[in-house]
Design a protein around this motif. Structure first.
Motif, PDB file in Angstrom:
ATOM      1  N   ARG A  45      20.499 -34.576  30.267  1.00 44.53           N
ATOM      2  CA  ARG A  45      19.972 -35.688  29.492  1.00 44.53           C
ATOM      3  C   ARG A  45      18.721 -35.270  28.701  1.00 44.53           C
ATOM      4  N   ARG A 112      24.895 -24.678  30.229  1.00 43.21           N
ATOM      5  CA  ARG A 112      25.057 -24.731  31.696  1.00 43.21           C
ATOM      6  C   ARG A 112      24.529 -23.446  32.328  1.00 43.21           C
ATOM      7  N   ARG A 132      27.574 -32.982  39.123  1.00 47.92           N
ATOM      8  CA  ARG A 132      29.034 -32.885  38.991  1.00 47.92           C
ATOM      9  C   ARG A 132      29.565 -31.583  39.564  1.00 47.92           C
ATOM     10  N   ASP A 133      28.719 -30.531  39.488  1.00 44.84           N
ATOM     11  CA  ASP A 133      29.193 -29.185  39.859  1.00 44.84           C
ATOM     12  C   ASP A 133      28.260 -28.552  40.900  1.00 44.84           C
ATOM     13  N   ARG A 189      36.530 -30.772  30.554  1.00 51.23           N
ATOM     14  CA  ARG A 189      35.816 -29.717  29.834  1.00 51.23           C
ATOM     15  C   ARG A 189      36.124 -28.360  30.456  1.00 51.23           C
TER      16      ARG A 189
HETATM   17  O1   DC Z   1      24.833 -38.211  36.034  1.00 54.85           O
HETATM   18  P1   DC Z   1      24.357 -38.426  34.604  1.00 54.85           P
HETATM   19  O2   DC Z   1      25.053 -39.571  33.908  1.00 54.85           O
HETATM   20  O3   DC Z   1      22.869 -38.512  34.492  1.00 54.85           O
HETATM   21  O4   DC Z   1      24.778 -37.089  33.833  1.00 54.85           O
HETATM   22  C1   DC Z   1      24.613 -36.960  32.448  1.00 54.85           C
HETATM   23  C2   DC Z   1      25.718 -36.053  31.904  1.00 54.85           C
HETATM   24  O5   DC Z   1      25.547 -34.719  32.405  1.00 54.85           O
HETATM   25  C3   DC Z   1      27.133 -36.488  32.299  1.00 54.85           C
HETATM   26  O6   DC Z   1      27.984 -36.404  31.145  1.00 54.85           O
HETATM   27  C4   DC Z   1      27.583 -35.474  33.301  1.00 54.85           C
HETATM   28  C5   DC Z   1      26.737 -34.263  33.022  1.00 54.85           C
HETATM   29  N1   DC Z   1      26.379 -33.517  34.222  1.00 54.85           N
HETATM   30  C6   DC Z   1      27.025 -32.337  34.463  1.00 54.85           C
HETATM   31  O7   DC Z   1      27.895 -31.946  33.705  1.00 54.85           O
HETATM   32  N2   DC Z   1      26.695 -31.591  35.549  1.00 54.85           N
HETATM   33  C7   DC Z   1      25.777 -32.013  36.409  1.00 54.85           C
HETATM   34  N3   DC Z   1      25.491 -31.269  37.471  1.00 54.85           N
HETATM   35  C8   DC Z   1      25.109 -33.252  36.184  1.00 54.85           C
HETATM   36  C9   DC Z   1      25.451 -33.980  35.078  1.00 54.85           C
END
Ligand code: DC
Length: 231
Positions: A45, A112, A132-133, A189
């Motif tokens: 973000r 990333r 997420r990961d 993705r």
């Molecule tokens: O959880 P969030 O909505 O604040 O995350 C923002 C964006 O970042 C969302 O599209 C997922 C991505 N994200 C990611 O790809 N890997 C992470 N470890 C955390 C968030």
């Protein structure tokens, strides 16, 4: 006085889609076991917010990668938000526009990669990290990994309620559509897509309250002797 204390250096990974309750549950679990929480979504973000502020094209991977390289040494990612030039960006990066941008930023493999070290360094002394990961890529050796899910409708309802609390006028169906699109982008993705790590424990929170989810997590941590009682 807390009933539990995490063992030294404990790393807990909590992954799952938007609106699955990761943030709430991570904060509640943290206060039960005395660990800091780090929200990895803030990193994506923040890069998105800076890209928007500096007119960097969110569809241009090289420009985003260069921006992230530039930002990493200057930012301070803490449990209370990302600090940059003496300011906490926590509030500023929570909006919908930045969230949509973050999803594009997060699809960029170079970004990333540039954000991996900072996540591993911050986790080294122990934390709950949500994203997420985290269990699959960032902290593959985390002692406990949870994958939190909930139905799309319930997740949309939670997001919508959050917006309403902040007096933002949004339509539930609109929130649901946006969430669905974001889910698709995060899951499809190429780089580090949203997926459950093989050794992660899945918890479906559709019909559970946050404290019930936390109880399940505490049960797992206790059985694995990753938390000790302070009572
Ligand atoms: O959880 P969030 O909505 O604040 O995350 C923002 C964006 O970042 C969302 O599209 C997922 C991505 N994200 C990611 O790809 N890997 C992470 N470890 C955390 C968030």
């Amino acid at each position: 006085m807390r009933d539990w204390q995490a063992v030294k250096g404990l790393q807990v990974a909590i992954d799952g889609p938007s609106g699955s309750g990761k943030g709430t549950v991570a904060a509640d679990l943290a206060s039960e076991i005395g660990l800091p929480v780090l929200d990895s979504g803030l990193l994506y973000r923040f890069v998105a917010a800076m890209a928007l502020a500096r007119d960097v094209d969110l569809n241009h991977a090289d420009q985003l990668a260069a921006l992230s390289i530039d930002l990493v040494p200057q930012m301070d990612w803490r449990p209370d938000g990302i600090w940059f030039e003496g300011e906490n960006y926590d509030e500023q990066v929570r909006g919908e526009e930045v969230g949509a941008g973050a999803s594009k930023v997060a699809a960029c493999g170079q970004v990333r990669a540039n954000l991996l070290d900072v996540q591993r360094q911050r986790a080294a002394s122990g934390c709950i990290m949500d994203g997420r990961d985290i269990g699959s890529v960032v902290l593959p050796d985390a002692q406990a990994k949870f994958f939190l899910t909930a139905s799309l409708r319930e997740r949309a309802r939670r997001r919508w309620a959050q917006y309403k609390d902040k007096h933002t006028d949004t339509d539930l169906e609109q929130v649901l559509m946006e969430l669905k699109m974001r889910d698709q982008r995060d899951a499809e993705r190429q780089h580090a897509p949203l997926r459950q790590a093989e050794d992660a424990i899945a918890i479906d929170s559709t019909t559970l309250r946050a404290d019930e989810v936390v109880d399940r997590m505490l049960g797992v941590l206790e059985r694995r002797k990753l938390i000790v009682t302070t009572a």
